[in-house]
Motif scaffolding. Structure first.
Motif, short mmCIF file in Angstrom:
data_model
loop_
_atom_site.label_atom_id
_atom_site.label_comp_id
_atom_site.label_asym_id
_atom_site.label_seq_id
_atom_site.Cartn_x
_atom_site.Cartn_y
_atom_site.Cartn_z
N THR A 114 -2.03 10.97 10.37
CA THR A 114 -2.03 9.96 11.44
C THR A 114 -2.66 8.65 10.95
OG1 THR A 114 -4.09 10.94 12.24
CG2 THR A 114 -2.05 11.58 13.38
N GLU A 115 -3.72 8.76 10.14
CA GLU A 115 -4.35 7.55 9.58
C GLU A 115 -3.40 6.83 8.62
OE1 GLU A 115 -8.91 7.83 8.83
OE2 GLU A 115 -8.06 9.76 8.22
N LEU A 116 -2.68 7.61 7.82
CA LEU A 116 -1.73 7.00 6.88
C LEU A 116 -0.64 6.24 7.62
CD1 LEU A 116 -1.10 9.62 4.03
CD2 LEU A 116 -2.30 7.44 3.88
N LEU A 117 -0.18 6.83 8.73
CA LEU A 117 0.88 6.16 9.51
C LEU A 117 0.38 4.85 10.11
CD1 LEU A 117 2.51 9.24 11.31
CD2 LEU A 117 3.37 8.00 9.32
N VAL A 118 -0.91 4.81 10.44
CA VAL A 118 -1.50 3.56 10.95
C VAL A 118 -1.69 2.57 9.80
CG1 VAL A 118 -3.58 2.53 11.95
CG2 VAL A 118 -2.62 4.62 12.94
N ASP A 119 -2.24 3.05 8.68
CA ASP A 119 -2.49 2.17 7.53
C ASP A 119 -1.21 1.52 7.02
OD1 ASP A 119 -5.16 2.81 7.63
OD2 ASP A 119 -5.08 4.28 6.01
N THR A 120 -0.11 2.26 7.07
CA THR A 120 1.16 1.75 6.54
C THR A 120 1.96 0.96 7.57
OG1 THR A 120 2.26 3.84 7.12
CG2 THR A 120 1.37 3.63 4.87
N GLY A 121 1.50 0.97 8.83
CA GLY A 121 2.23 0.26 9.88
C GLY A 121 3.40 1.03 10.43
N LEU A 122 3.57 2.29 10.02
CA LEU A 122 4.71 3.08 10.52
C LEU A 122 4.50 3.54 11.96
CD1 LEU A 122 5.60 5.29 7.41
CD2 LEU A 122 6.87 3.34 8.31
N ALA A 123 3.24 3.57 12.42
CA ALA A 123 2.94 4.03 13.79
C ALA A 123 3.10 2.87 14.76
CB ALA A 123 1.53 4.60 13.85
N LEU A 124 4.30 2.30 14.78
CA LEU A 124 4.58 1.09 15.55
C LEU A 124 5.13 1.43 16.92
CD1 LEU A 124 4.57 -2.05 14.98
CD2 LEU A 124 7.01 -1.80 14.53
N THR A 125 4.48 0.90 17.96
CA THR A 125 4.95 1.13 19.33
C THR A 125 6.11 0.17 19.64
OG1 THR A 125 3.54 -0.52 20.39
CG2 THR A 125 2.56 1.65 19.98
N PRO A 126 6.87 0.45 20.70
CA PRO A 126 7.94 -0.48 21.10
C PRO A 126 7.43 -1.89 21.41
CG PRO A 126 8.23 1.64 22.19
CD PRO A 126 6.90 1.69 21.50
N ARG A 127 6.12 -2.02 21.71
CA ARG A 127 5.55 -3.33 22.01
C ARG A 127 5.02 -4.03 20.76
NH1 ARG A 127 2.18 -2.81 27.71
NH2 ARG A 127 3.97 -2.24 29.03
N ALA A 168 1.30 7.36 16.27
CA ALA A 168 1.44 8.22 15.09
C ALA A 168 1.59 9.68 15.51
CB ALA A 168 0.23 8.04 14.18
N ARG A 169 0.72 10.12 16.42
CA ARG A 169 0.80 11.51 16.91
C ARG A 169 2.14 11.77 17.60
NH1 ARG A 169 -3.69 14.51 16.88
NH2 ARG A 169 -5.66 13.49 16.29
N LYS A 170 2.62 10.78 18.34
CA LYS A 170 3.90 10.92 19.06
C LYS A 170 5.05 11.12 18.08
CE LYS A 170 6.51 8.60 22.75
NZ LYS A 170 7.81 8.36 22.12
N PHE A 171 5.07 10.29 17.00
CA PHE A 171 6.13 10.43 16.00
C PHE A 171 6.09 11.80 15.33
CE2 PHE A 171 6.31 5.58 15.45
CZ PHE A 171 7.52 5.49 16.13
N LYS A 200 9.57 17.63 6.38
CA LYS A 200 9.17 17.30 7.74
C LYS A 200 7.74 17.81 8.00
CE LYS A 200 12.87 15.46 9.82
NZ LYS A 200 12.86 14.17 10.53
N ILE A 201 6.93 17.00 8.65
CA ILE A 201 5.57 17.38 9.01
C ILE A 201 5.44 17.35 10.53
CG2 ILE A 201 3.11 16.86 8.80
CD1 ILE A 201 4.27 17.60 6.14
N THR A 202 5.04 18.48 11.12
CA THR A 202 4.90 18.55 12.58
C THR A 202 3.45 18.82 13.01
OG1 THR A 202 5.48 20.91 12.50
CG2 THR A 202 7.27 19.34 12.92
N ASP A 203 2.56 18.98 12.04
CA ASP A 203 1.16 19.24 12.33
C ASP A 203 0.42 17.91 12.50
OD1 ASP A 203 -1.45 20.01 12.51
OD2 ASP A 203 -1.58 20.91 10.50
N GLN A 204 -0.06 17.64 13.71
CA GLN A 204 -0.72 16.37 13.98
C GLN A 204 -2.08 16.26 13.30
OE1 GLN A 204 -0.64 15.06 18.11
NE2 GLN A 204 1.11 16.38 18.55
N GLU A 205 -2.60 17.36 12.79
CA GLU A 205 -3.88 17.34 12.09
C GLU A 205 -3.70 17.41 10.57
OE1 GLU A 205 -6.42 16.74 14.02
OE2 GLU A 205 -5.12 16.96 15.78
#
Length: 433
Positions: free
Chosen positions: A363-376, A384-387, A399-404
């Motif tokens: 989840t941190e990586l998705l934030v750091d890379t900007g991939l955890a982008l909301t529609p807004r 990130a957790r939602k994706f 595929k990774i489905t474990d949020q932790e």
């Protein structure tokens, strides 16, 4: 008569590249008579042009190929003021130093589209600050301003819609923009015998203002031609993606991302875009359309469009780099990529983030890379957790489905790379350092 001029007008019409013309028949005769000087202006509103500027840039090139002399005007002066045309609110004023640095970058960009060594019709790049920076206010008001009727200026649609909008209005600063651009046309007529201005259809009021001023100041007959503003069939804004504007500068939009933008063109737009953004003939485009209509699988038009436009903007090397990344990501097994292949992906423009820790939560990586982008347009851990929950995230092809989930450097390809993928098309390279 200019060689190919009739075919140029026909070609522009076939490509649906003519929105408006002043005195259409007279303009055609004027340009048929002998080679003319044609100009288009580009204001430095950022440190790069975006793909919306490609239509007028390529139009200048089309006129040059037909024998006319193109002038690309970079607005070092008008960029300090801001064009109010069809803008919802007042532009932010940038400092002279910022505008000057942007002007230099824009001059370099426009220079790659026109030929500066082809005889009489060799291109010119000019900066309107040259003839405005020493113009004092009294001379401006007496010698230029006196030729403009405020009534006529207010009646221009580009200004009128700002005045009519509740709570907005227009400052005197932006109101004078039309006068400055009009003065550019009159000045270019005086200096270069420039008799034709082209621009987007939102510039119609400014262009006709310049025609009128040239007549009043120099008793000159000049003409204007506008090009359509590019729209997408689905109503969404052209040149924008969820990651932002598509720029011509590869440091702002990588060659790979640029190529992928055109690859992802909708079927409803692609043949029109082939006419707007390439130099393929009408016959060639119709042949592509005919073949695609027969094809049962993927169409060829998007691939051809991506190759042609990327080559125009980034050259053959840019096309090769973009295709190399695309082939690796969409056609091949990334587990077979060598260490040099992965480092090349970063060099070729794959979005890359350097991580200095030994491990991190996904989840941190998705934030750091900007991939955890909301529609807004926000980047959040929740997104990130939602994706991850929606099975939209892959790491090195899995595929990774474990949020932790924890991702560590030692699990990376060659002990240093993880390729993150969101959905089917959005990639990001993580380099553990």
């Amino acid at each position: 008569m200019v060689d190919g001029q009739n075919s140029l007008i026909n070609d522009l019409e076939c490509r649906q590249l003519i929105a408006q013309m002043t005195a259409a028949e007279e303009l055609a005769d004027h340009m048929n008579e002998k080679p003319r000087v044609v100009y288009c202006g580009f204001d430095p509103t950022a440190d790069s042009l975006h793909i919306g500027s490609l239509v007028p840039l390529l139009a200048l090139k089309r006129f040059q190929q037909a024998g006319h002399k193109p002038i690309a005007l970079v607005g070092g002066a008008t960029g300090l003021i801001g064009d109010p045309s069809f803008k919802a609110a007042e532009r932010k004023l940038n400092t002279p130093d910022v505008v000057a640095s942007w002007t230099d970058k824009i001059k370099q960009q426009v220079s790659q589209f026109i030929d500066f060594d082809c005889g009489w019709n060799s291109a010119e790049v000019v900066n309107n600050l040259e003839w405005t920076q020493n113009l004092n206010v009294l001379s401006f008001l007496r010698d230029i301003g006196k030729h403009f009727s405020v009534n006529a200026m207010i009646a221009k649609e580009s200004v009128k819609q700002r005045i009519d909008r509740d709570g907005s209005g227009i400052s005197y600063t932006e109101f004078t923009y039309m006068i400055l651009q009009s003065y550019d046309f009159a000045e270019l007529y005086s200096r270069y015998n420039c008799t034709v201005q082209i621009g987007g259809s939102d510039q119609w009021g400014n262009i006709t203002g310049g025609i009128d001023l040239s007549r009043r100041m120099h008793q000159a007959q000049t003409y204007g031609l506008t090009l359509p503003l590019v729209t997408k069939a689905d109503g969404t804004k052209f040149g924008k993606t969820e990651t932002g504007t598509i720029w011509l500068d590869s440091a702002k939009t990588s060659q790979y991302a640029f190529y992928q933008f055109w690859i992802n063109t909708a079927d409803a737009d692609v043949y029109r875009f082939l006419r707007y953004f390439t130099f393929l003939s009408e016959e060639e485009i119709r042949a592509i359309e005919t073949e695609d209509a027969k094809a049962e699988g993927a169409k060829s038009a998007q691939r051809i469009l991506a190759q042609e436009v990327t080559k125009l903007v980034h050259g053959e090397e840019g096309v090769n780099a973009a295709k190399r990344i695309s082939d690796a990501l969409f056609a091949g097994d990334i587990s077979n990529l060598s260490e040099s292949d992965l480092s090349q992906l970063a060099l070729d423009g794959m979005p890359t983030t350097v991580i200095k820790e030994e491990s991190k939560q996904l989840t941190e990586l998705l934030v750091d890379t900007g991939l955890a982008l909301t529609p807004r347009g926000q980047v959040t851990v929740g997104q990130a957790r939602k994706f991850i929950k929606e099975n939209a995230i892959s790491v090195n092809g899995q595929k990774i489905t474990d949020q932790e989930a924890i991702i560590s450097s030692i699990s990376g390809m060659h002990g240093k790379y993880h390729l993150l993928k969101r959905g089917k098309k959005v990639f990001h390279l993580v380099f553990w350092q």
